[in-house]
Write an enzyme that holds these catalytic residues in place. Structure first.
Site, PDB file in Angstrom:
ATOM      1  N   ARG A  30       0.858  -1.192   0.000  1.00 19.22           N
ATOM      2  CA  ARG A  30       0.000   0.000   0.000  1.00 19.22           C
ATOM      3  C   ARG A  30       0.894   1.242   0.000  1.00 19.22           C
ATOM      4  O   ARG A  30       1.263   1.774   1.036  1.00 19.22           O
ATOM      5  CB  ARG A  30      -0.908  -0.026   1.234  1.00 19.22           C
ATOM      6  N   SER A  99     -12.792  -2.589  -1.095  1.00 16.93           N
ATOM      7  CA  SER A  99     -13.173  -2.085   0.219  1.00 16.93           C
ATOM      8  C   SER A  99     -14.661  -1.748   0.268  1.00 16.93           C
ATOM      9  O   SER A  99     -15.226  -1.237  -0.707  1.00 16.93           O
ATOM     10  CB  SER A  99     -12.394  -0.809   0.555  1.00 16.93           C
ATOM     11  N   LYS A 128      -5.973   6.373  10.756  1.00 17.81           N
ATOM     12  CA  LYS A 128      -6.412   7.596  10.109  1.00 17.81           C
ATOM     13  C   LYS A 128      -7.833   7.904  10.546  1.00 17.81           C
ATOM     14  O   LYS A 128      -8.557   7.031  11.019  1.00 17.81           O
ATOM     15  CB  LYS A 128      -6.351   7.462   8.585  1.00 17.81           C
TER      16      LYS A 128
END
Length: 209
Positions: A30, A99, A128
């Site tokens: 990622r 996702s 996050k």
């Protein structure tokens, strides 16, 4: 298709070089906010490293570069899914993970015939700021009932929580913070493999999408 129950997500190939020798068999690269030349080089290096360790590599977001490099799996967020050329990805023989955070996003994901669906955040996460409340374990069971492909759980999952999440319906648990903030990531990865190992023999072998 069968996915390993431990799914670490790492930001670069230096992390891959550290974790793959520990026995990781399913991993996501990622990369965030890097020049495209760096991204391409990292993807190519990651493919070589994972091939050497018989590990399934998933490339996050960069589907064009994944096609060019001959990668076998990409992960798309909802924004990336909307702009992705799914036909080109499939024509290249690449599997797709997507996702989801809501019923609407699940509907969009299923329309793409994914090879896995990810649900998150299961728990509150420090990685996050998330616009979605924690999904919780009951939502995992709801998603599992609607899917004919593997279900990935992500968000706030710790070593202690992993067995609960897997028992609730996840086929694999994606892990970022618990690995990359560990004082001994190599040992932590081995601990994760040990904890999730009982689910390797129990995991469902899903048909290819």
């Amino acid at each position: 298709m069968h996915l390993d129950p431990f799914y670490p997500i790492v930001p670069d190939t230096d992390w891959l070089a550290r974790l793959l020798p520990q026995g990781v068999k399913f991993v996501q690269l990622r990369i965030k906010e890097k020049p495209l030349d760096t991204v391409r080089a990292e993807i190519e290096k990651a493919i070589r490293l994972c091939a050497d360790h018989a590990c399934q590599l998933v490339i996050n977001d960069y589907w064009r570069e994944a096609i060019d490099a001959g990668a076998g799996f990409v992960h798309l967020g909802q924004a990336d899914l909307a702009g992705a050329d799914l036909a080109a990805i499939r024509a290249a023989g690449i599997k797709i993970g997507i996702s989801t955070h809501s019923e609407g996003e699940l509907e969009a994901a299923l329309a793409a015939a994914p090879d896995y669906v990810a649900l998150g955040p299961i728990y509150a996460t420090a990685l996050k700021k998330m616009p979605w409340a924690p999904q919780g374990l009951p939502r995992l069971a709801e998603w599992r009932a609607q899917l004919s492909c593997p279900l990935v759980a992500i968000g706030g999952i710790t070593l202690d929580r992993a067995p609960i999440v897997l028992a609730a319906g996840a086929d694999t648990v994606a892990v970022i913070t618990d690995i990359v903030t560990s004082q001994d990531p190599e040992l932590r990865a081995r601990n994760w493999i040990a904890v999730t190992n009982p689910w390797r023999s129990l995991s469902t072998d899903y048909p290819q999408a």
